[in-house]
Every structure is written in C-alpha cells, then in structure tokens.
Enzyme design. Structure first.
Site, short mmCIF file in Angstrom:
data_model
loop_
_atom_site.label_atom_id
_atom_site.label_comp_id
_atom_site.label_asym_id
_atom_site.label_seq_id
_atom_site.Cartn_x
_atom_site.Cartn_y
_atom_site.Cartn_z
N HIS A 47 0.85 -1.19 0.00
CA HIS A 47 0.00 0.00 0.00
C HIS A 47 0.89 1.25 0.00
O HIS A 47 2.00 1.23 0.54
CB HIS A 47 -0.89 0.00 1.24
CG HIS A 47 -2.03 -0.98 1.18
ND1 HIS A 47 -3.01 -1.04 2.13
CD2 HIS A 47 -2.33 -1.93 0.26
CE1 HIS A 47 -3.88 -1.99 1.81
NE2 HIS A 47 -3.49 -2.57 0.68
N GLU A 49 0.86 3.93 1.69
CA GLU A 49 1.29 4.43 3.00
C GLU A 49 2.52 3.69 3.51
O GLU A 49 3.50 4.30 3.96
CB GLU A 49 0.18 4.25 4.05
CG GLU A 49 -1.12 4.96 3.75
CD GLU A 49 -2.11 4.03 3.07
OE1 GLU A 49 -1.76 3.39 2.06
OE2 GLU A 49 -3.25 3.95 3.56
N CYS A 77 -6.18 1.59 5.83
CA CYS A 77 -6.70 0.32 6.33
C CYS A 77 -6.06 0.05 7.70
O CYS A 77 -5.11 0.74 8.09
CB CYS A 77 -6.40 -0.80 5.33
SG CYS A 77 -4.66 -1.33 5.34
N CYS A 80 -2.16 -0.22 7.57
CA CYS A 80 -1.41 1.03 7.40
C CYS A 80 -1.60 1.97 8.59
O CYS A 80 -0.68 2.70 8.95
CB CYS A 80 -1.82 1.71 6.09
SG CYS A 80 -1.27 0.76 4.66
#
Lengths: 143, 143
Positions: A47, A49, A77, A80
């Site tokens: 992801h 992040e 999420c 993260c």
C-alpha cells in the site's frame, strides 16, 4: 495532498487502485512519496502508506518519524493505520473516508484502542472529493 | 511452530524482539520463514509476519495465499493481522497471547470487525510457554 493525489493518479495509470501517500517533515519538506504497488509487486501489503513510511524512515536512517505528517488520499486500512503508529508519525491527513476498508474512523479504529501505544493527530476529508472521484472512476471502469 | 521458534531465537541473538514466523502450504511445505528485522532494517514494519508473508507470495508469484497457514510465535499486531487478511491466508496459528500489543484476540480485534473482508481460522496458544519465555528473557535482559 496535491502530490499524494498525483501519486494516486499515477497509480491508476499503472492499473493500481488509485491511492497515493506522501510523508513530510515538520517544515513541510517531502521525505517520501508513493502510490499503490500491489499489482506491480504481487504484494497486497504494498500500500502507498507503507511504501512511503518505509522510504521516509530509510531516508532518515531512523526507525521513527516523530515530526512527520503522513498524507494519504484514502483513509488507511488497519494495516497502514497501525504502521503509522509504529513509525510514530505526528499527524495523519487523509482524503476520502473508507467505510468499507478504513481502520481509522471505521472498523478496527486502530488509534482508538486502549492498546494503541501511539495515536497520531488525525485530519480526515482533505480534498476528499478529488480523492474519491479518482477511486470511483477506477472502479467504474473495471465493472 | 518449531521453525518459527527457531526464527524467534535467531532474531533474539541479533538483538531483535524475539518473534518468528513461518508460512506453510496446504501440504505443510515451508514457503517462507522470517524473524523480526526491525532493528536491522531500521523499519518498525519489518515484523516477522509481514516479511514471511511477502516472501511466500514472492515465491509463489501470486499476491494471495489462500491455502497457506501463517505460524507465528506471538499474537500478531493489528498491522500484521490485517496483512494476513490481505494475503488471504487460510489459517493463523500463534504462540503467546499479547494483551498489550495484539490485534487478534485483543485491542483492534481485526478479524472480528464487520468490515474485515477475509478472516483466517485462528488457533492461539500453540507452544505458548516457549514463545513467551523467549520474549520474557529478552525483555528481562534489557531492563
């Protein structure tokens, strides 16, 4: 957030879910920027992040970023969100809210748990419309 | 779990918090094994679970591991629990419970959220005593 939106658009162009993230220091200098790389890396943990946080810490040669702000186009999420806690970021600014997958204002609400050792300051809904439009466009095209 | 405990002990010897993780396939073959590398990588997201999941997916060339079991010596934190969900692992087996930092049976209880799209089968407390003893020894030595 402008750069995070650019990263999201670039991710979209690569066939990735359009989410972008940027890490800045206390003075607003950019430490790292990334878009989703889940498809490119065959890695669902890639992801934006996590990639940006890891790159910022690598740049610093430190494992915490206590003065940093994490800018991301979508509510993180739980993975993260907890990573932002582990990296000890000072502030999290996100764009679109994510009732289905978010772990900050929805679901696991990671920072709200009594067992969360570090909760950054959170600002949600920043340039929300643009961030959400990118995501809507991406998913509409796939259907 | 024997190999996960060995990975934890090896992490301990490197000055890392002693947590080890192993990913096996449906037949019990080992796809990946890792210990914590937070200190070595200056990366607080370099938890054993994330490293092992990523390595297993890379080996497979796929981004999901629907037949896999993730074995880990300590209850995963919310980051790693959600990563296990994103990698779609079939089963999670962990050793020691972690009331302070765990995100499976404690705190965020990631798999129990209605927004969790995939919850693996969970078995906790497997060789709990050995896993906990490693952690206790590590932290006792640091104090």
């Amino acid at each position: 957030m402008r750069l995070a939106l650019q990263e999201a658009a670039a991710a979209c162009a690569r066939g990735e879910v359009p989410v972008g993230a940027v890490v800045t220091d206390a003075a607003g200098n950019i430490l790292a920027a990334a878009g989703n790389e889940v498809e490119a890396r065959h890695d669902p943990s890639a992801h934006a992040e996590l990639l940006a946080l890891r790159a910022a810490a690598a740049l610093r040669g430190d494992k915490v970023l206590p003065d940093a702000t994490l800018w991301v186009t979508l509510e993180p999420c739980p993975m993260c969100a907890h990573a932002a806690s582990l990296f000890r970021v000072r502030r999290l600014v996100f764009g679109a809210y994510d009732p289905k997958g978010g772990g900050v204002e929805h679901g696991a609400r990671v920072f709200g748990q009594p067992t969360c050792h570090h909760a950054p300051e959170v600002v949600g809904g920043v340039r929300e419309t643009e961030a959400a439009a990118l995501l809507r466009g991406f998913f509409a095209e796939r259907r």
